[in-house]
Design a protein around this motif. Sequence first.
Motif, PDB file in Angstrom:
ATOM      1  N   ASP A  14      -4.287   9.364 -13.689  1.00 33.96           N
ATOM      2  CA  ASP A  14      -4.680   8.392 -14.709  1.00 33.96           C
ATOM      3  C   ASP A  14      -5.559   9.002 -15.771  1.00 33.96           C
ATOM      4  O   ASP A  14      -5.504   8.607 -16.918  1.00 33.96           O
ATOM      5  CB  ASP A  14      -5.422   7.223 -14.078  1.00 33.96           C
TER       6      ASP A  14
ATOM      7  N   THR B 162      -3.618   7.890  -8.596  1.00 34.08           N
ATOM      8  CA  THR B 162      -3.499   6.506  -8.128  1.00 34.08           C
ATOM      9  C   THR B 162      -2.066   6.221  -7.706  1.00 34.08           C
ATOM     10  O   THR B 162      -1.121   6.857  -8.176  1.00 34.08           O
ATOM     11  CB  THR B 162      -3.910   5.495  -9.215  1.00 34.08           C
TER      12      THR B 162
ATOM     13  N   GLY C 262       0.243   2.526  -6.505  1.00 36.73           N
ATOM     14  CA  GLY C 262       0.260   1.090  -6.250  1.00 36.73           C
ATOM     15  C   GLY C 262      -0.661   0.350  -7.187  1.00 36.73           C
ATOM     16  O   GLY C 262      -1.049   0.852  -8.240  1.00 36.73           O
ATOM     17  N   GLN C 263      -1.004  -0.877  -6.784  1.00 36.99           N
ATOM     18  CA  GLN C 263      -1.922  -1.696  -7.568  1.00 36.99           C
ATOM     19  C   GLN C 263      -2.620  -2.675  -6.656  1.00 36.99           C
ATOM     20  O   GLN C 263      -2.110  -3.028  -5.603  1.00 36.99           O
ATOM     21  CB  GLN C 263      -1.189  -2.435  -8.678  1.00 36.99           C
ATOM     22  N   ARG C 264      -3.797  -3.099  -7.074  1.00 34.68           N
ATOM     23  CA  ARG C 264      -4.536  -4.105  -6.323  1.00 34.68           C
ATOM     24  C   ARG C 264      -3.768  -5.413  -6.369  1.00 34.68           C
ATOM     25  O   ARG C 264      -3.175  -5.744  -7.391  1.00 34.68           O
ATOM     26  CB  ARG C 264      -5.929  -4.301  -6.923  1.00 34.68           C
ATOM     27  N   VAL C 265      -3.772  -6.146  -5.263  1.00 37.97           N
ATOM     28  CA  VAL C 265      -3.101  -7.439  -5.194  1.00 37.97           C
ATOM     29  C   VAL C 265      -4.070  -8.469  -4.623  1.00 37.97           C
ATOM     30  O   VAL C 265      -5.054  -8.114  -3.968  1.00 37.97           O
ATOM     31  CB  VAL C 265      -1.814  -7.386  -4.332  1.00 37.97           C
TER      32      VAL C 265
ATOM     33  N   ASP D  49      -6.046  -8.346  -1.042  1.00 35.94           N
ATOM     34  CA  ASP D  49      -6.221  -7.043  -0.412  1.00 35.94           C
ATOM     35  C   ASP D  49      -7.703  -6.709  -0.319  1.00 35.94           C
ATOM     36  O   ASP D  49      -8.549  -7.357  -0.932  1.00 35.94           O
ATOM     37  CB  ASP D  49      -5.415  -5.936  -1.105  1.00 35.94           C
TER      38      ASP D  49
ATOM     39  N   THR E 279      -1.688  -1.263  -0.250  1.00 31.48           N
ATOM     40  CA  THR E 279      -1.373  -1.836  -1.561  1.00 31.48           C
ATOM     41  C   THR E 279      -1.768  -0.918  -2.710  1.00 31.48           C
ATOM     42  O   THR E 279      -1.114  -0.909  -3.746  1.00 31.48           O
ATOM     43  CB  THR E 279      -2.082  -3.187  -1.752  1.00 31.48           C
ATOM     44  N   TYR E 280      -2.857  -0.166  -2.541  1.00 31.75           N
ATOM     45  CA  TYR E 280      -3.363   0.657  -3.636  1.00 31.75           C
ATOM     46  C   TYR E 280      -4.150   1.832  -3.072  1.00 31.75           C
ATOM     47  O   TYR E 280      -4.911   1.682  -2.110  1.00 31.75           O
ATOM     48  CB  TYR E 280      -4.286  -0.185  -4.525  1.00 31.75           C
TER      49      TYR E 280
ATOM     50  N   GLN F 132      -6.495   5.290  -4.418  1.00 31.34           N
ATOM     51  CA  GLN F 132      -7.128   6.040  -5.501  1.00 31.34           C
ATOM     52  C   GLN F 132      -7.828   7.249  -4.900  1.00 31.34           C
ATOM     53  O   GLN F 132      -8.611   7.121  -3.970  1.00 31.34           O
ATOM     54  CB  GLN F 132      -8.151   5.187  -6.242  1.00 31.34           C
TER      55      GLN F 132
ATOM     56  N   ILE G  89       3.171   2.725  -0.369  1.00 31.41           N
ATOM     57  CA  ILE G  89       2.835   1.352  -0.701  1.00 31.41           C
ATOM     58  C   ILE G  89       3.798   0.415   0.037  1.00 31.41           C
ATOM     59  O   ILE G  89       4.998   0.656   0.088  1.00 31.41           O
ATOM     60  CB  ILE G  89       2.924   1.125  -2.226  1.00 31.41           C
TER      61      ILE G  89
END
Length: 162
Positions: free
Chosen positions: A62, A72, A74-77, A80, A114-115, A117, A136
């Motif tokens: 990133d 990084t 995935g992404q925060r959901v 979570d 889910t994520y 970093q 993920i």
Amino acid sequence: MQSTRVISVLMVAILASVVAIPVDVDIDISDQISASIEAVKNVGVFQAGSQNAAPNRLPGQDGKVGQQLIYTLGQRVAGDRLVSTKTDSKQWPTLQDVTLSLAYPQSGVGAVVTYVQVIVKQSSNLGKGYVVSGGIGQRFIHLMIEAYSTTYFNYSVQIFGL
């Protein structure tokens, strides 16, 4: 006088509801990841082996800010939470090519990832990150982070899951 009593009753009710919320304070999320940092002796074999063994390159660096690389996935959901974290560092007197192997969970079954970093600080800005297995939406993940021509390597990883 009546309003003071109402406020007192409300404060007691609020405090009672806060105390009633269960909190998992005994869980040490830093013990959920196995990790090892190793200096590599033969760079050619290292690069060839890591590319063959770990074909799924992490989709993001990133940001490169000086010698900080941020990987990084995935992404925060909604819902979570931080399920694991780990930090470590090593230094060498001469330039090294380094590999970091991260595996979650260390044993057993983990949360659904889910994520992820990984923040790496090193003396160069040369590096790559790979997903070796899992990922993920799965209950495990194994990552490989490579750093080239560095005299120090400091990482911090956070894994979120459901």
